[in-house]
Design an enzyme around this catalytic site. Structure first.
Site, short mmCIF file in Angstrom:
data_model
loop_
_atom_site.label_atom_id
_atom_site.label_comp_id
_atom_site.label_asym_id
_atom_site.label_seq_id
_atom_site.Cartn_x
_atom_site.Cartn_y
_atom_site.Cartn_z
N LYS A 84 12.04 -30.91 -16.10
CA LYS A 84 13.07 -29.94 -16.03
C LYS A 84 13.16 -29.41 -17.57
CE LYS A 84 16.06 -32.17 -12.86
NZ LYS A 84 17.64 -33.20 -12.66
N TYR A 119 18.87 -26.96 -4.51
CA TYR A 119 19.86 -27.80 -4.53
C TYR A 119 20.97 -27.49 -3.48
CZ TYR A 119 18.14 -30.00 -8.81
OH TYR A 119 17.21 -30.41 -9.77
N ARG A 173 13.96 -41.67 -17.31
CA ARG A 173 15.47 -41.26 -17.80
C ARG A 173 16.23 -42.45 -18.69
NH1 ARG A 173 16.97 -39.39 -11.64
NH2 ARG A 173 16.70 -37.17 -11.92
N ASN A 188 18.78 -34.68 -17.43
CA ASN A 188 17.99 -36.11 -17.08
C ASN A 188 16.48 -35.89 -16.79
OD1 ASN A 188 18.08 -34.91 -14.65
ND2 ASN A 188 19.15 -36.48 -13.81
N HIS A 227 13.05 -34.45 -12.00
CA HIS A 227 13.62 -34.18 -10.59
C HIS A 227 12.27 -34.80 -9.78
CE1 HIS A 227 14.81 -32.96 -6.50
NE2 HIS A 227 13.57 -32.64 -6.39
N GLU A 262 10.28 -29.50 -0.22
CA GLU A 262 10.36 -29.12 -1.82
C GLU A 262 8.84 -28.60 -1.99
OE1 GLU A 262 14.20 -31.58 -3.28
OE2 GLU A 262 12.00 -32.22 -3.77
P1 IDP Z 1 18.79 -37.21 -8.44
O1 IDP Z 1 18.30 -35.96 -9.35
O2 IDP Z 1 18.57 -38.38 -9.00
O3 IDP Z 1 18.25 -37.10 -7.10
P2 IDP Z 1 21.12 -35.96 -7.34
O4 IDP Z 1 22.34 -36.84 -6.98
O5 IDP Z 1 20.25 -35.46 -6.22
O6 IDP Z 1 20.31 -36.80 -8.24
O7 IDP Z 1 21.64 -34.59 -8.44
C1 IDP Z 1 20.81 -33.65 -8.84
C2 IDP Z 1 20.89 -33.51 -10.20
O8 IDP Z 1 22.17 -32.91 -10.47
C3 IDP Z 1 20.74 -34.60 -10.93
O9 IDP Z 1 19.35 -34.85 -11.33
C4 IDP Z 1 21.57 -34.22 -12.37
O10 IDP Z 1 20.79 -33.29 -13.24
C5 IDP Z 1 22.55 -33.35 -11.81
N1 IDP Z 1 23.96 -34.12 -11.56
C6 IDP Z 1 24.12 -35.26 -10.56
N2 IDP Z 1 25.23 -35.79 -10.36
C7 IDP Z 1 25.72 -34.99 -11.59
C8 IDP Z 1 27.20 -35.32 -12.09
O11 IDP Z 1 27.93 -35.89 -11.77
N3 IDP Z 1 27.42 -34.68 -13.34
C9 IDP Z 1 26.45 -33.94 -13.92
N4 IDP Z 1 25.14 -33.53 -13.39
C10 IDP Z 1 25.06 -34.14 -12.16
MG MG Z 2 18.26 -35.61 -5.48
#
Ligand code: IDP
Ligand code: MG
Length: 138
Positions: free
Chosen positions: A9, A49, A102, A112, A115, A126
């Site tokens: 990212k 997303y 992470r 973070n 992805h 994807e």
């Molecule tokens: P993942 O990347 O571990 O699969 P997902 O729940 O799919 O996590 O969320 C996608 C991305 O959205 C996360 O990697 C993070 O960058 C962001 N994200 C998810 N939840 C939150 C939140 O509660 N606050 C801020 N950003 C979030």
């Molecule tokens: Mg995800």
């Protein structure tokens, strides 16, 4: 053999962590079968997303993922989807275990670094968003 889509990212690029993060996937013995640097458009980010549309973090997430260059890769290996997500660690940096990407390089929720697809079905969708068949090597 399984394949997954990995995105390094914008924070990973900006913080000059590409080499160290890619190293971890290589050290694990996984294979990179496609890789490119690009900037994700708003339209592509919305597709990436779609699942999160309407959530409180959706708009800032789209802003973040489109904010600068990313590196997109297809990574292959036995159980690559799960293995990559283990290497990445939990979503929020502060919760991710030490030793994971992470867990070692951040403490943020949104920023973070990486992805990774979360299922075989998502991985294929994807991969189709980011790569044409001719860009994928075997
Ligand atoms: P993942 O990347 O571990 O699969 P997902 O729940 O799919 O996590 O969320 C996608 C991305 O959205 C996360 O990697 C993070 O960058 C962001 N994200 C998810 N939840 C939150 C939140 O509660 N606050 C801020 N950003 C979030
Ligand atoms: Mg995800």
């Amino acid at each position: 053999m399984e394949r997954t889509l990995i995105i390094l990212k914008p924070d990973c690029v900006q913080r000059r962590l590409l080499g160290r993060v890619i190293q971890r996937f290589e050290d694990k013995g996984l294979t990179i079968s496609a890789m490119k640097m690009m900037q994700i458009s708003r339209k592509l980010a919305e597709k990436q997303y779609a699942l999160h549309k309407g959530k409180y973090f959706y708009e800032p997430l789209l802003e973040y993922i489109t904010s600068g260059p990313v590196v997109v890769m297809i990574i292959e290996g036995p159980r690559a989807i799960d293995v990559c997500r283990k290497l990445m660690g939990e979503t929020f940096g502060f919760a991710a275990e030490a030793g994971t990407i992470r867990g070692d390089f951040g403490a943020s929720t949104r920023f973070n670094l990486v992805h990774g697809s979360d299922s075989a079905e998502t991985a294929e969708t994807e991969i189709g968003l980011y790569f044409k068949p001719g860009e994928i090597l075997d």
